[in-house]
Design a protein around this motif. Structure first.
Motif, PDB file in Angstrom:
ATOM      1  N   THR A  90     -21.231  22.593  31.521  1.00  0.00           N
ATOM      2  CA  THR A  90     -20.974  22.720  32.953  1.00  0.00           C
ATOM      3  C   THR A  90     -20.109  21.574  33.455  1.00  0.00           C
ATOM      4  OG1 THR A  90     -23.116  23.828  33.276  1.00  0.00           O
ATOM      5  CG2 THR A  90     -22.049  22.880  35.233  1.00  0.00           C
ATOM      6  N   LEU A  91     -20.456  20.360  33.031  1.00  0.00           N
ATOM      7  CA  LEU A  91     -19.673  19.195  33.422  1.00  0.00           C
ATOM      8  C   LEU A  91     -18.235  19.326  32.924  1.00  0.00           C
ATOM      9  CD1 LEU A  91     -19.334  16.380  34.602  1.00  0.00           C
ATOM     10  CD2 LEU A  91     -20.300  15.440  32.483  1.00  0.00           C
ATOM     11  N   ALA A  92     -18.076  19.779  31.681  1.00  0.00           N
ATOM     12  CA  ALA A  92     -16.739  19.941  31.105  1.00  0.00           C
ATOM     13  C   ALA A  92     -15.927  20.983  31.888  1.00  0.00           C
ATOM     14  CB  ALA A  92     -16.846  20.345  29.635  1.00  0.00           C
ATOM     15  N   ASP A  93     -16.571  22.100  32.218  1.00  0.00           N
ATOM     16  CA  ASP A  93     -15.871  23.159  32.959  1.00  0.00           C
ATOM     17  C   ASP A  93     -15.455  22.684  34.343  1.00  0.00           C
ATOM     18  OD1 ASP A  93     -16.140  24.875  30.835  1.00  0.00           O
ATOM     19  OD2 ASP A  93     -17.894  25.921  31.646  1.00  0.00           O
ATOM     20  N   GLU A  94     -16.371  22.007  35.025  1.00  0.00           N
ATOM     21  CA  GLU A  94     -16.079  21.534  36.383  1.00  0.00           C
ATOM     22  C   GLU A  94     -14.964  20.483  36.385  1.00  0.00           C
ATOM     23  OE1 GLU A  94     -17.225  22.443  39.412  1.00  0.00           O
ATOM     24  OE2 GLU A  94     -18.249  24.109  38.423  1.00  0.00           O
ATOM     25  N   ALA A  95     -14.917  19.681  35.335  1.00  0.00           N
ATOM     26  CA  ALA A  95     -13.898  18.628  35.247  1.00  0.00           C
ATOM     27  C   ALA A  95     -12.579  19.150  34.692  1.00  0.00           C
ATOM     28  CB  ALA A  95     -14.413  17.484  34.371  1.00  0.00           C
ATOM     29  N   GLY A  96     -12.615  20.341  34.104  1.00  0.00           N
ATOM     30  CA  GLY A  96     -11.405  20.891  33.500  1.00  0.00           C
ATOM     31  C   GLY A  96     -11.093  20.266  32.149  1.00  0.00           C
ATOM     32  N   GLY A 141     -12.242  19.752  27.850  1.00  0.00           N
ATOM     33  CA  GLY A 141     -12.895  20.396  26.743  1.00  0.00           C
ATOM     34  C   GLY A 141     -14.268  19.781  26.489  1.00  0.00           C
ATOM     35  N   TYR A 142     -15.156  20.562  25.892  1.00  0.00           N
ATOM     36  CA  TYR A 142     -16.521  20.094  25.605  1.00  0.00           C
ATOM     37  C   TYR A 142     -16.504  18.834  24.744  1.00  0.00           C
ATOM     38  CZ  TYR A 142     -21.287  20.109  23.707  1.00  0.00           C
ATOM     39  OH  TYR A 142     -22.568  19.750  23.331  1.00  0.00           O
ATOM     40  N   GLU A 143     -15.696  18.837  23.679  1.00  0.00           N
ATOM     41  CA  GLU A 143     -15.659  17.692  22.760  1.00  0.00           C
ATOM     42  C   GLU A 143     -15.073  16.457  23.432  1.00  0.00           C
ATOM     43  OE1 GLU A 143     -16.957  17.308  19.797  1.00  0.00           O
ATOM     44  OE2 GLU A 143     -17.795  19.331  19.892  1.00  0.00           O
ATOM     45  N   TYR A 144     -14.162  16.673  24.378  1.00  0.00           N
ATOM     46  CA  TYR A 144     -13.562  15.536  25.096  1.00  0.00           C
ATOM     47  C   TYR A 144     -14.625  14.834  25.938  1.00  0.00           C
ATOM     48  CZ  TYR A 144      -9.917  13.015  27.721  1.00  0.00           C
ATOM     49  OH  TYR A 144      -9.121  12.051  28.270  1.00  0.00           O
ATOM     50  N   VAL A 145     -15.447  15.623  26.630  1.00  0.00           N
ATOM     51  CA  VAL A 145     -16.531  15.054  27.432  1.00  0.00           C
ATOM     52  C   VAL A 145     -17.562  14.389  26.526  1.00  0.00           C
ATOM     53  CG1 VAL A 145     -18.449  15.586  28.997  1.00  0.00           C
ATOM     54  CG2 VAL A 145     -16.209  16.649  29.349  1.00  0.00           C
ATOM     55  N   LYS A 146     -17.862  15.026  25.428  1.00  0.00           N
ATOM     56  CA  LYS A 146     -18.823  14.454  24.477  1.00  0.00           C
ATOM     57  C   LYS A 146     -18.365  13.092  23.980  1.00  0.00           C
ATOM     58  CE  LYS A 146     -21.092  15.391  20.031  1.00  0.00           C
ATOM     59  NZ  LYS A 146     -21.214  16.359  18.915  1.00  0.00           N
ATOM     60  N   SER A 147     -17.079  12.960  23.673  1.00  0.00           N
ATOM     61  CA  SER A 147     -16.571  11.687  23.167  1.00  0.00           C
ATOM     62  C   SER A 147     -16.652  10.603  24.240  1.00  0.00           C
ATOM     63  CB  SER A 147     -15.130  11.842  22.672  1.00  0.00           C
ATOM     64  OG  SER A 147     -14.235  12.119  23.738  1.00  0.00           O
ATOM     65  N   MET A 148     -16.489  10.985  25.518  1.00  0.00           N
ATOM     66  CA  MET A 148     -16.619  10.001  26.596  1.00  0.00           C
ATOM     67  C   MET A 148     -18.081   9.613  26.796  1.00  0.00           C
ATOM     68  SD  MET A 148     -13.720  10.917  29.474  1.00  0.00           S
ATOM     69  CE  MET A 148     -13.797  12.706  29.463  1.00  0.00           C
ATOM     70  N   THR A 185     -11.715   8.395  35.563  1.00  0.00           N
ATOM     71  CA  THR A 185     -12.147   8.385  36.957  1.00  0.00           C
ATOM     72  C   THR A 185     -12.500   9.789  37.419  1.00  0.00           C
ATOM     73  OG1 THR A 185     -10.774   6.449  37.450  1.00  0.00           O
ATOM     74  CG2 THR A 185     -11.435   7.822  39.315  1.00  0.00           C
ATOM     75  N   HIS A 186     -11.727  10.759  36.965  1.00  0.00           N
ATOM     76  CA  HIS A 186     -11.973  12.155  37.340  1.00  0.00           C
ATOM     77  C   HIS A 186     -13.352  12.615  36.862  1.00  0.00           C
ATOM     78  CE1 HIS A 186     -11.211  16.317  38.306  1.00  0.00           C
ATOM     79  NE2 HIS A 186     -11.377  16.678  37.047  1.00  0.00           N
ATOM     80  N   LEU A 187     -13.700  12.292  35.625  1.00  0.00           N
ATOM     81  CA  LEU A 187     -15.010  12.692  35.111  1.00  0.00           C
ATOM     82  C   LEU A 187     -16.126  11.998  35.883  1.00  0.00           C
ATOM     83  CD1 LEU A 187     -16.418  14.352  32.813  1.00  0.00           C
ATOM     84  CD2 LEU A 187     -16.687  12.173  31.642  1.00  0.00           C
ATOM     85  N   LEU A 188     -15.950  10.723  36.214  1.00  0.00           N
ATOM     86  CA  LEU A 188     -16.957   9.999  36.977  1.00  0.00           C
ATOM     87  C   LEU A 188     -17.192  10.681  38.325  1.00  0.00           C
ATOM     88  CD1 LEU A 188     -15.831   6.292  36.387  1.00  0.00           C
ATOM     89  CD2 LEU A 188     -17.715   7.494  35.271  1.00  0.00           C
ATOM     90  N   GLN A 189     -16.115  11.093  38.967  1.00  0.00           N
ATOM     91  CA  GLN A 189     -16.225  11.724  40.278  1.00  0.00           C
ATOM     92  C   GLN A 189     -16.944  13.066  40.200  1.00  0.00           C
ATOM     93  OE1 GLN A 189     -12.073  11.783  41.276  1.00  0.00           O
ATOM     94  NE2 GLN A 189     -12.123   9.776  42.295  1.00  0.00           N
TER      95      GLN A 189
END
Length: 268
Positions: free
Chosen positions: A29-35, A37-44, A53-57
């Motif tokens: 859900t977080l990945a979709d809302e941020a635009g 990929g799942y693995e990109y969010v996982k690595s962060m 900053t975008h993901l934090l927001q």
């Protein structure tokens, strides 16, 4: 600093994960809302990449954190230079003399924005857009400082291969070569070309930079793809100084170099 060992990245990523888990928000859900990929969010979240900053927001909004996640951005500002070269950059700011040799790339202080962007944006592993822009700005500021510091001496020797590698495409490279010619007209900047086939042994060993501080201390800096070494030991600095001297001896004169660079630009 390597992202695996960056404590700020790891801590911030773990906080995002804790807040997300507490709020019952799935990573998908977080990945979709941020635009992203799942693995990109996982690595962060795992601290392998700097949380953007975008993901934090987005995470702050989804988890109803009331600004507590976004507050972390103050500690996650991208560095203008890689960790391995930061000490060298600090010494460079005050140096009264800088002499360098670069076999494969246009030296950072001579690069155009487009050339720098082509290089930095192609880093491996990939850098996020904020870090790419911060690195480009940092590189251009080094050039601005060089132009402004008319009382310091700057000497560049560039191997022919660096001039003929069309980083960013032929158009970007023509602009880059013209930019070199423009900077070479500054009275405190000298630019020389080492044609292929000259000083083959030492010319292929890699880049090096020699610096002299206002207190007349001498430093030498050698950088590889993942490492950078700053030397102050007189014996080691002497070896690298002699290496640079040998390379410079085989290089074209400043005038011959300008003519050579102009011909290469015309051939692109």
């Amino acid at each position: 600093m390597d992202p695996v060992t960056n404590p700020a990245w790891r801590y911030c990523g773990s906080q995002i994960k804790l807040w997300r888990t507490e709020a019952g928000v799935a990573r998908e859900t977080l990945a979709d809302e941020a635009g992203y990929g799942y693995e990109y969010v996982k690595s962060m979240e795992n601290g392998r990449r700097r949380p953007t900053t975008h993901l934090l927001q987005i995470a702050d909004q989804l988890c109803r954190a009331g600004g507590k996640i976004v507050a972390a951005q103050e500690y996650l500002k991208p560095e203008p230079h890689p960790q391995r070269s930061q000490e060298f950059m600090e010494i460079e700011k005050e140096a009264i003399a800088s002499f360098s040799y670069q076999p494969l790339l246009i030296p950072g202080q001579l690069q155009t924005r487009e050339y720098a962007h082509a290089l930095i944006s192609a880093s491996s592993p990939p850098l996020d857009d904020e870090t790419v822009e911060e690195r480009i700005v940092g590189r251009l500021k080094r050039q601005e400082a060089m132009i402004a510091r008319t009382g310091a001496m700057y000497g560049f020797v560039v191997y022919e291969a660096a001039l003929r590698t069309a980083v960013g495409g032929a158009g970007a490279m023509r602009e880059q070569l013209q930019h070199i010619l423009d900077l070479g007209r500054l009275h405190h900047v000298s630019i020389q070309v080492l044609p292929t086939g000259r000083a083959c042994g030492v010319a292929l060993n890699g880049s090096l930079v020699l610096l002299e501080s206002p207190d007349h201390e001498h430093h030498a800096y050698v950088e590889g793809p993942e490492t950078g070494a700053l030397y102050t030991d007189p014996a080691k600095v002497s070896v690298l100084t002699r290496t640079h001297g040998m390379i410079r001896t085989h290089a074209l004169s400043v005038e011959e170099s300008a003519e050579f660079i102009g011909k290469v630009a015309q051939e692109l």
